[in-house]
Design an enzyme around this catalytic site. Sequence first.
Site, PDB file in Angstrom:
ATOM      1  N   GLU A  76      33.516 -11.241  31.247  1.00  0.00           N
ATOM      2  CA  GLU A  76      32.986 -12.558  30.853  1.00  0.00           C
ATOM      3  C   GLU A  76      33.551 -13.021  29.519  1.00  0.00           C
ATOM      4  O   GLU A  76      33.679 -14.211  29.272  1.00  0.00           O
ATOM      5  CB  GLU A  76      31.454 -12.541  30.792  1.00  0.00           C
ATOM      6  CG  GLU A  76      30.775 -12.509  32.161  1.00  0.00           C
ATOM      7  CD  GLU A  76      30.590 -11.110  32.714  1.00  0.00           C
ATOM      8  OE1 GLU A  76      31.062 -10.147  32.068  1.00  0.00           O
ATOM      9  OE2 GLU A  76      29.964 -10.975  33.781  1.00  0.00           O
ATOM     10  N   PHE A  89      14.904  -7.624  36.369  1.00  0.00           N
ATOM     11  CA  PHE A  89      16.236  -7.023  36.432  1.00  0.00           C
ATOM     12  C   PHE A  89      17.292  -8.048  35.969  1.00  0.00           C
ATOM     13  O   PHE A  89      17.302  -9.176  36.446  1.00  0.00           O
ATOM     14  CB  PHE A  89      16.546  -6.570  37.866  1.00  0.00           C
ATOM     15  CG  PHE A  89      17.946  -6.028  38.024  1.00  0.00           C
ATOM     16  CD1 PHE A  89      18.340  -4.886  37.337  1.00  0.00           C
ATOM     17  CD2 PHE A  89      18.882  -6.676  38.831  1.00  0.00           C
ATOM     18  CE1 PHE A  89      19.632  -4.395  37.464  1.00  0.00           C
ATOM     19  CE2 PHE A  89      20.180  -6.201  38.958  1.00  0.00           C
ATOM     20  CZ  PHE A  89      20.550  -5.051  38.268  1.00  0.00           C
ATOM     21  N   GLN A  90      18.128  -7.644  35.062  1.00  0.00           N
ATOM     22  CA  GLN A  90      19.193  -8.480  34.484  1.00  0.00           C
ATOM     23  C   GLN A  90      18.675  -9.763  33.847  1.00  0.00           C
ATOM     24  O   GLN A  90      19.300 -10.807  33.941  1.00  0.00           O
ATOM     25  CB  GLN A  90      20.283  -8.774  35.521  1.00  0.00           C
ATOM     26  CG  GLN A  90      21.006  -7.502  35.928  1.00  0.00           C
ATOM     27  CD  GLN A  90      22.318  -7.740  36.636  1.00  0.00           C
ATOM     28  OE1 GLN A  90      22.454  -8.689  37.397  1.00  0.00           O
ATOM     29  NE2 GLN A  90      23.282  -6.869  36.400  1.00  0.00           N
ATOM     30  N   LYS A 139      17.590 -18.887  39.195  1.00  0.00           N
ATOM     31  CA  LYS A 139      18.055 -18.815  40.586  1.00  0.00           C
ATOM     32  C   LYS A 139      17.311 -19.808  41.487  1.00  0.00           C
ATOM     33  O   LYS A 139      17.912 -20.443  42.357  1.00  0.00           O
ATOM     34  CB  LYS A 139      17.873 -17.391  41.107  1.00  0.00           C
ATOM     35  CG  LYS A 139      18.487 -17.191  42.471  1.00  0.00           C
ATOM     36  CD  LYS A 139      18.518 -15.752  42.900  1.00  0.00           C
ATOM     37  CE  LYS A 139      19.267 -15.663  44.225  1.00  0.00           C
ATOM     38  NZ  LYS A 139      19.332 -14.303  44.722  1.00  0.00           N
ATOM     39  N   MET A 158      45.558  -5.208   9.501  1.00  0.00           N
ATOM     40  CA  MET A 158      44.963  -5.984   8.415  1.00  0.00           C
ATOM     41  C   MET A 158      43.921  -5.173   7.658  1.00  0.00           C
ATOM     42  O   MET A 158      43.820  -5.261   6.431  1.00  0.00           O
ATOM     43  CB  MET A 158      44.346  -7.274   8.962  1.00  0.00           C
ATOM     44  CG  MET A 158      43.850  -8.204   7.887  1.00  0.00           C
ATOM     45  SD  MET A 158      45.129  -8.612   6.687  1.00  0.00           S
ATOM     46  CE  MET A 158      45.715 -10.165   7.329  1.00  0.00           C
TER      47      MET A 158
END
Length: 577
Positions: free
Chosen positions: A50, A112-113, A162, A477
């Site tokens: 993602e 869940f999630q 959803k 760096m």
Amino acid sequence: MKITGAEILLKSLKKEGVKHIFGYPGGVVLNIFDLLYDDKDLNLILTRHEQGAIHAADGYARASGKVGVALVTSGPGATNTVTGIATASMDSIPLVVFSGQVPTMLIGNDAFQEADIVGITRPCTKYNYLVKDVGDLAHIVREAFHIASSGRPGPVLIDLPKDVTAGKAEFVWPESMDIRSYKPRYEGNKWMIQKAAALIAKATRPVIVAGGGVVLSGAHKELRELAQMTGIPVTMTLMGLGGFPGSHKLSLGMPGMHGTYYANKAIQESDLLVAVGMRFDDRVTGKTDSFAPHAKIVHIDIDPTSIRKNIRVDIPVVGDVKRVLTQLNKVLKDEKKEQWAAVKKKWLAQIEAWKKERPLSYEASDKVIKPQFVVQKIYELTRGDAVITTEVGQNQMWAAQFYKFDKPRQWLTSGGLGTMGYGFPAAIGAQMAVPEKLVIDIAGDGSIQMNIQELATAVVNNLPVKVAILNNRYLGMVRQWQELFFQERYSHTSLDVTPDFVKVAEAYGAVGLRAEKPSEVEPVLKEAFSTRKPVVMDFVVDWTEKVYPMVPAGAPIDHMLFPEEEKPEKKKLRAVK
Ligand SMILES: Cc1ncc(C[n+]2csc(CCOP(=O)(O)OP(=O)(O)O)c2C)c(N)n1
């Protein structure tokens, strides 16, 4: 006729003119993905992470000037986008991010999630929504695109439970958009502009500091007109590169921590700073109370909260940079140009002298590849016409210093957040936006490993992006800071195990090339640029090289360190590592 939330969403996206979405699926967004399966107008580019999707959407937005769109699932899918959202927010990039959410009745139940992505992203979005009623969806999408792309642009998130995407409503598209509490000011105050013009007319040592706002508002022509008409030299912040032609004789390059000697000197000696679409980041100002000590400051910005945030300002002008510069140029046209030329002649001669005294340079070598040499060769072979993305670190600063950007939207880098792993997915997004252009990610061996999995995305989508790794086997760096400020105690910055990047490229079905000697640099670049496939170039560079000039953090910007000050015996010691 009522249609589902998922259908409303896709219809709304088409109304907004969206063609490409960068995303990754999951359970709660399946209603949407199912529709995308045979949609002919919307192309979902499946990334491998993602974070890749959000940076790709960001790169697409920066290269095209349109709103970038990402679609991810709930919980981990959504949280994986946070770095990219913050990156876009810091650099004022317009994005609309759709995250899936668990069904409304489960929100708050540790389902869940489930993650409270609206809460998590509140500080790093311009605005965000949790859609509770499918009937609101079309309106919210319309509003989100408007907010993301107007005023000071930024990312907007829409969280989609959803049941909202499964629920049904009539599709009602609001033709016009008027948000009462959100009214960006575009026109600059006439009185302030008059005052700014009067200061410009009077100044004897003026400098323009151009920031990302010039690129975002498409004000490069107006800026050039201002500079040429008045003869005022222009320095561009990291985000402003390309907003004024880097090869123009009035260009001073970049100011600040790794800015040019002459830009920093000019700012410190100036009697007037015209700051245009920039926000006085600490990497530009260094120690704020020693910044431009003799200058009056005119600050033009669309975001009133950016004005006087870090620096005292004498003349604030709130408005869109393009419009304000148009207004300002009109007022200035009535001034006597000959008089300006005479006054500024002395100032420009002083600047020329500084340019001669300490140009951007490095010690060339025919034995070991210097990273700056690679960037210079890229510039030369692409005739300054490529779209360059970068990772973060020395690679980013060398790219900023040694590639001259003459046009806006040619330079895509994570300026505000400094996000390693940004450049490669951003290059993928940019290549989607400008398929005819050569897109090159200038990378470090550390940063490229943060999103190297997106090689699969580039290969599957036949995107001929090029990656030029300036491979110094270090988190360069950070190592530079350890060397200069931590007595060379290289704590956890050596990348002892680095993959064979040629083999990694080949394993994904891309092309891998390597250069170990300076004489191999040009042939490798030429081969890469003539290949219509994704190519990873591994340039094995001098690991001891540092970015100069360097202003130590928190010091005044004319306290610059230079390579000559390095002790020769120290250099030798390092060479036999
Ligand atoms: C996500 C993230 N983590 C850590 C940092 C801190 N950081 C800044 S530059 C840098 C080193 C980058 O190394 P590399 O990609 O190899 O580039 P180089 O400096 O060697 O060109 C690190 C760790 C960062 N900017 N971003």
